[in-house]
Design a protein around this motif. Structure first.
Motif, PDB file in Angstrom:
ATOM      1  N   TYR A 173       0.823  -1.213   0.000  1.00 43.45           N
ATOM      2  CA  TYR A 173       0.000   0.000   0.000  1.00 43.45           C
ATOM      3  C   TYR A 173       0.861   1.268   0.000  1.00 43.45           C
ATOM      4  O   TYR A 173       0.499   2.278  -0.616  1.00 43.45           O
ATOM      5  CB  TYR A 173      -0.952  -0.016   1.191  1.00 43.45           C
ATOM      6  N   LEU A 174       2.010   1.195   0.675  1.00 46.19           N
ATOM      7  CA  LEU A 174       2.925   2.338   0.650  1.00 46.19           C
ATOM      8  C   LEU A 174       3.445   2.578  -0.763  1.00 46.19           C
ATOM      9  O   LEU A 174       3.527   3.718  -1.220  1.00 46.19           O
ATOM     10  CB  LEU A 174       4.100   2.086   1.601  1.00 46.19           C
ATOM     11  N   SER A 175       3.792   1.488  -1.460  1.00 48.36           N
ATOM     12  CA  SER A 175       4.317   1.604  -2.824  1.00 48.36           C
ATOM     13  C   SER A 175       3.287   2.220  -3.758  1.00 48.36           C
ATOM     14  O   SER A 175       3.606   3.102  -4.560  1.00 48.36           O
ATOM     15  CB  SER A 175       4.737   0.224  -3.344  1.00 48.36           C
ATOM     16  N   ILE A 176       2.034   1.756  -3.646  1.00 46.94           N
ATOM     17  CA  ILE A 176       0.973   2.291  -4.500  1.00 46.94           C
ATOM     18  C   ILE A 176       0.724   3.762  -4.190  1.00 46.94           C
ATOM     19  O   ILE A 176       0.580   4.596  -5.088  1.00 46.94           O
ATOM     20  CB  ILE A 176      -0.321   1.472  -4.318  1.00 46.94           C
ATOM     21  N   SER A 177       0.708   4.088  -2.879  1.00 48.23           N
ATOM     22  CA  SER A 177       0.468   5.479  -2.478  1.00 48.23           C
ATOM     23  C   SER A 177       1.584   6.394  -2.971  1.00 48.23           C
ATOM     24  O   SER A 177       1.335   7.480  -3.503  1.00 48.23           O
ATOM     25  CB  SER A 177       0.348   5.571  -0.955  1.00 48.23           C
ATOM     26  N   ILE A 178       2.817   5.930  -2.801  1.00 44.35           N
ATOM     27  CA  ILE A 178       3.955   6.756  -3.223  1.00 44.35           C
ATOM     28  C   ILE A 178       3.971   6.919  -4.736  1.00 44.35           C
ATOM     29  O   ILE A 178       4.322   7.979  -5.258  1.00 44.35           O
ATOM     30  CB  ILE A 178       5.275   6.141  -2.716  1.00 44.35           C
ATOM     31  N   LEU A 179       3.592   5.858  -5.476  1.00 45.37           N
ATOM     32  CA  LEU A 179       3.523   5.962  -6.930  1.00 45.37           C
ATOM     33  C   LEU A 179       2.536   7.064  -7.334  1.00 45.37           C
ATOM     34  O   LEU A 179       2.824   7.879  -8.220  1.00 45.37           O
ATOM     35  CB  LEU A 179       3.101   4.625  -7.540  1.00 45.37           C
ATOM     36  N   GLY A 180       1.374   7.092  -6.685  1.00 45.97           N
ATOM     37  CA  GLY A 180       0.394   8.141  -6.971  1.00 45.97           C
ATOM     38  C   GLY A 180       0.915   9.525  -6.623  1.00 45.97           C
ATOM     39  O   GLY A 180       0.760  10.479  -7.408  1.00 45.97           O
ATOM     40  N   ILE A 181       1.554   9.636  -5.451  1.00 45.77           N
ATOM     41  CA  ILE A 181       2.087  10.935  -5.011  1.00 45.77           C
ATOM     42  C   ILE A 181       3.177  11.424  -5.948  1.00 45.77           C
ATOM     43  O   ILE A 181       3.211  12.591  -6.361  1.00 45.77           O
ATOM     44  CB  ILE A 181       2.613  10.832  -3.563  1.00 45.77           C
ATOM     45  N   VAL A 182       4.111  10.510  -6.314  1.00 45.85           N
ATOM     46  CA  VAL A 182       5.222  10.893  -7.194  1.00 45.85           C
ATOM     47  C   VAL A 182       4.710  11.285  -8.578  1.00 45.85           C
ATOM     48  O   VAL A 182       5.221  12.218  -9.199  1.00 45.85           O
ATOM     49  CB  VAL A 182       6.238   9.724  -7.286  1.00 45.85           C
ATOM     50  N   THR A 183       3.674  10.574  -9.071  1.00 43.92           N
ATOM     51  CA  THR A 183       3.105  10.899 -10.382  1.00 43.92           C
ATOM     52  C   THR A 183       2.497  12.304 -10.378  1.00 43.92           C
ATOM     53  O   THR A 183       2.737  13.107 -11.297  1.00 43.92           O
ATOM     54  CB  THR A 183       2.032   9.867 -10.772  1.00 43.92           C
ATOM     55  N   ILE A 184       1.700  12.589  -9.351  1.00 39.79           N
ATOM     56  CA  ILE A 184       1.106  13.931  -9.240  1.00 39.79           C
ATOM     57  C   ILE A 184       2.193  14.997  -9.090  1.00 39.79           C
ATOM     58  O   ILE A 184       2.146  16.055  -9.720  1.00 39.79           O
ATOM     59  CB  ILE A 184       0.134  13.983  -8.045  1.00 39.79           C
ATOM     60  N   TRP A 185       3.205  14.668  -8.272  1.00 45.61           N
ATOM     61  CA  TRP A 185       4.311  15.612  -8.077  1.00 45.61           C
ATOM     62  C   TRP A 185       5.043  15.862  -9.388  1.00 45.61           C
ATOM     63  O   TRP A 185       5.424  16.997  -9.698  1.00 45.61           O
ATOM     64  CB  TRP A 185       5.282  15.048  -7.034  1.00 45.61           C
ATOM     65  N   ALA A 186       5.229  14.803 -10.207  1.00 41.99           N
ATOM     66  CA  ALA A 186       5.952  14.940 -11.472  1.00 41.99           C
ATOM     67  C   ALA A 186       5.208  15.866 -12.427  1.00 41.99           C
ATOM     68  O   ALA A 186       5.813  16.716 -13.102  1.00 41.99           O
ATOM     69  CB  ALA A 186       6.155  13.574 -12.113  1.00 41.99           C
ATOM     70  N   VAL A 187       3.860  15.702 -12.483  1.00 40.69           N
ATOM     71  CA  VAL A 187       3.050  16.553 -13.362  1.00 40.69           C
ATOM     72  C   VAL A 187       3.140  18.009 -12.910  1.00 40.69           C
ATOM     73  O   VAL A 187       3.364  18.925 -13.725  1.00 40.69           O
ATOM     74  CB  VAL A 187       1.586  16.072 -13.377  1.00 40.69           C
TER      75      VAL A 187
END
Length: 428
Positions: A10-24
């Motif tokens: 769940y941490l990996s999925i959450s961080i993937l979402g956060i990093v994706t939004i941060w990248a945009v």
């Protein structure tokens, strides 16, 4: 999946979402910063061009883009007054060192107007931009590596810090798995100062203490009830035996007493079977040893041989391999004797009992009724077939309880007048 791995997922999925939004957001912000910086440069370049045009009129005749990246076009006053400074994204053809011919390249362009010596001019000033495709590509790989580094860091923390944090929980869980009512003396403990683990220990031990007390009361009740039942049954049995030995007893009375005697014997067997079932349900049999089912089968085959001969039955034993089982010896004996007695008592005259032993299974088949048994009720307590008059109806239930206790399986199938019970000793 373990709790540690669940949290990592769940941490990996959450961080993937956060990093994706941060990248945009980072890309949009960086692009705005680049454009803002270029716009400032274009403003300064515009002022230089206008100032130089006042000094050198030849500049006013430059109508195409070259290495100086600006064009000037003469316009009328009305059009000039309608033009306000604006910045646009556009493309112009340029040729790099590795290009065979000019290609469209992205630029940031300033459109403005100015007046020189009473004439009005439109000025276009361009500046090359970082290609968006290259920018997105670079940013994508930067984000990928950032994500990999973050996940690697989380895995490292998870396996060092969090594993240490959860160690008391898993230790407590193992103690619970190995806890046995009636045999384990100490209650499970968590060697941790964490409040949640202490609360868990207190809650679990409260439940265990209640279960232990209930178990002990039940065991005491069963023991007392069994003892209290056995005593009067034994007294009644002795008195009936004395009556049967009386010389002046009439035949009709003797027959009635014999019937009562049989009922008493059935009550004794029923009492013993129920006590046994209760002990199995309460897991009071756990003196596990390596027992040879082959030896047990041969022992009870010999003991029941006379009954089989009386009914004209033939007992055959086929041993393909030695069947060694880690099992309480008492329960191993009960499995064999109950299945073997069931095969003998429910057989036909001059029938057959076939016993087969393999590396991990015991199979007992017998001839009998031409119809299969009701598998839905076969292992139910007190279920008896029509031919089972004096039985307790608990024999197969006891076998099923033992197999369930150890994680073994017992199955029944009917084929061509042959009823087969098979016990598989491989753990589930």
């Amino acid at each position: 999946m373990k709790l540690l791995n669940q949290s990592l997922k769940y941490l990996s999925i959450s961080i993937l979402g956060i990093v994706t939004i941060w990248a945009v957001l980072f890309y949009m912000n960086m692009l705005n910063e680049i454009k803002s910086s270029i716009d400032e440069g274009l403003e300064n370049y515009k002022r230089l061009i206008i100032r130089n045009a006042q000094l050198d009129s030849t500049i006013l005749t430059k109508t195409y883009f070259d290495e100086s990246f600006f064009t000037i076009q003469k316009i009328d006053r009305e059009k000039a007054l309608g033009i306000k400074d604006r910045f646009i994204d556009s493309e112009i053809y340029m040729q790099d060192a590795d290009d065979k011919e000019p290609e469209p390249e992205p630029v940031r362009m300033l459109l403005t107007a100015f007046e020189s010596n009473g004439h009005y001019y439109e000025l276009k000033v361009a500046n090359s931009m970082v290609e968006e495709d290259d920018l997105i590509d670079e940013l994508f790989w930067d984000v990928v590596w950032l994500y990999i580094v973050l996940i690697a860091g989380i895995v490292l923390v998870n396996n060092i810090v969090l594993r240490k944090l959860w160690e008391p929980f898993y230790d407590f869980l193992n103690q619970l798995k190995n806890f046995r009512l009636g045999s384990t003396q100490l209650l499970p403990k968590t060697n941790s100062q964490t409040k949640e683990f202490s609360d868990l220990e207190q809650a679990v031990n409260t439940l265990l203490a209640h279960s232990i007390a209930t178990f002990e009361q039940q065991k005491e009740f069963i023991g007392n009830a069994s003892h209290e039942l056995q005593t009067p049954l034994a007294v009644v049995t002795n008195k009936l035996e004395l009556l049967l030995e009386s010389e002046d007893l009439k035949e009709v009375h003797a027959e009635k007493i014999a019937e009562v005697f049989q009922i008493i014997e059935r009550l004794v067997r029923l009492n013993r079977s129920l006590l046994l079932l209760s002990k199995i349900d309460n897991k009071q049999f756990f003196d596990n040893q390596q027992v040879s089912m082959n030896e047990i089968v041969q022992q009870f085959k010999n003991e029941l041989e006379e009954i089989a001969l009386f009914k004209g039955l033939t007992i055959t034993v086929t041993e393909t391999e030695k069947l060694e089982v880690n099992l309480d010896p008492t329960l191993a004996n009960i499995i064999v004797v109950n299945l073997l007695k069931n095969a003998i008592f429910h057989n036909t005259k001059k029938g057959v009992v076939a016993i087969s032993l393999t590396k991990d299974s015991l199979q007992i088949s017998n001839t009998g009724s031409s119809e299969p048994l009701d598998q839905a009720k076969l292992f139910n307590r007190f279920h008896k077939s029509e031919t089972q008059g004096n039985g307790t109806g608990l024999g197969l239930s006891i076998v099923k309880a033992i197999t369930d206790l150890y994680g073994y399986t017992i199955s029944y199938h009917f084929d061509n007048g042959s009823h087969t019970f098979e016990v598989k000793f491989n753990s589930l």
